[in-house]
Design an enzyme around this catalytic site. Structure first.
Site, short mmCIF file in Angstrom:
data_model
loop_
_atom_site.label_atom_id
_atom_site.label_comp_id
_atom_site.label_asym_id
_atom_site.label_seq_id
_atom_site.Cartn_x
_atom_site.Cartn_y
_atom_site.Cartn_z
NE ARG A 57 -22.94 -37.60 53.24
CZ ARG A 57 -22.50 -38.00 52.12
NH1 ARG A 57 -23.25 -38.73 51.41
NH2 ARG A 57 -21.32 -37.75 51.63
CG ASP A 158 -27.57 -37.74 40.10
OD1 ASP A 158 -26.27 -37.77 39.88
OD2 ASP A 158 -27.92 -38.05 41.51
#
Length: 291
Positions: A57, A158
């Site tokens: 990532r 979030d």
């Protein structure tokens, strides 16, 4: 030497170092820094087994920034505490796995709880991801409350700003809604045509109930004031250590109405962390008091 006078290859050979074939090198010290930084920034406790995920990532960020070393990337972050790259760093290391009506046993309990509340219903979805969970909550409230649902509110937050951008659109592929019943699809979604074929969009009356904004559960102050009838914090605590879990649960108690419901993920257990919540059903807890 073999009996034929030829040299034998060793029976066991050390596997080649995978870093020699890789675009970047993630050293042990780099990996430890990543673990420390994401813990301090977001409370996420990465295990040793997450090294490949970290490499995959964060490599994307190095390519995007035209950098060649993890060390330099991490040093730049440490030296610039207000850099916007911190947002990208956090987004990259946040796991977002969700679906409509995931852990379906929770929604009938939410509906039953809503039907007993005489005041406008308020629900906080603390890990909204790409929106499937908060929209499922809103649809459940519409079914349970009927005309009163227009007064209900779903606050959806979030830490990952990228998934929230997706959630705000309310647009999903047909595959993403394939497990929703035909009746609910017809009632709560608009079907795309022409260039939008293969897509659906959440109906405006459902979207109007949900408010999205970014929130880090480790922030010193949450921009939330009114107490909630229910809080969904599902599959979030598994990324935190026990002290962080206890701290967040304690803060939840200040934002819950008496006998409000707290929904956890299938692999999470809060009973041994906080005495403020009583187990009411499968991964569902109640905050003592009256609704």
């Amino acid at each position: 030497m073999s009996v034929a006078g030829q040299r034998l290859a060793p029976v066991f050979e050390a596997p080649p170092d995978p870093s020699h074939r890789r675009e970047f090198i993630l050293t042990d010290s780099d990996f430890l820094r990543v673990r420390r930084m994401i813990y301090q920034r977001a409370g996420i406790a990465l295990s040793e087994q997450k090294r490949e995920m970290v490499y995959s990532r964060l490599s994307r960020r190095l390519r995007e920034l035209d950098m060649t070393e993890f060390t330099s990337y991490l040093t730049n972050l440490d030296d610039n505490k207000n850099s916007r790259e911190w947002e990208e760093f956090t987004n990259a290391l946040t796991t977002n796995l969700t679906s409509f009506y995931r852990e379906s046993h929770h929604f009938p309990l939410l509906a039953a709880h809503a039907s007993q509340c005489t005041q406008p219903m308020t629900v906080w979805c603390s890990a909204a991801s790409t929106g499937e969970e908060p929209y499922s909550i809103a649809m459940t409230l519409i079914e349970a409350l009927g005309g009163r649902a227009s007064q209900a509110k779903v606050i959806a937050t979030d830490i990952d700003t990228q998934v929230l951008k997706k959630a705000v659109t309310g647009i999903y592929t047909v595959d993403q809604v394939s497990k929703i019943s035909p009746e609910r699809l017809k009632r709560f979604f608009l079907k795309g045509t022409g260039a939008q074929a293969g897509l659906v969009k959440v109906r405006p009356e459902v979207m109007a109930m949900v408010s999205f904004f970014p929130l880090n559960l480790l922030e010193h102050q949450w921009p939330l004031k009114d107490p909630f009838d229910a809080i969904f914090c599902r599959n979030v605590m598994i990324y935190f250590d026990k002290p962080t879990q206890a701290k967040i649960l304690q803060r939840f108690t200040n934002l819950m109405k008496p006998q409000g419901l707290l929904f956890a993920g299938h692999s999470e257990n809060f009973s041994d962390i906080s005495a403020a919540f009583r187990l009411r059903g499968q991964t569902v807890y109640s905050f003592e008091g009256k609704c």
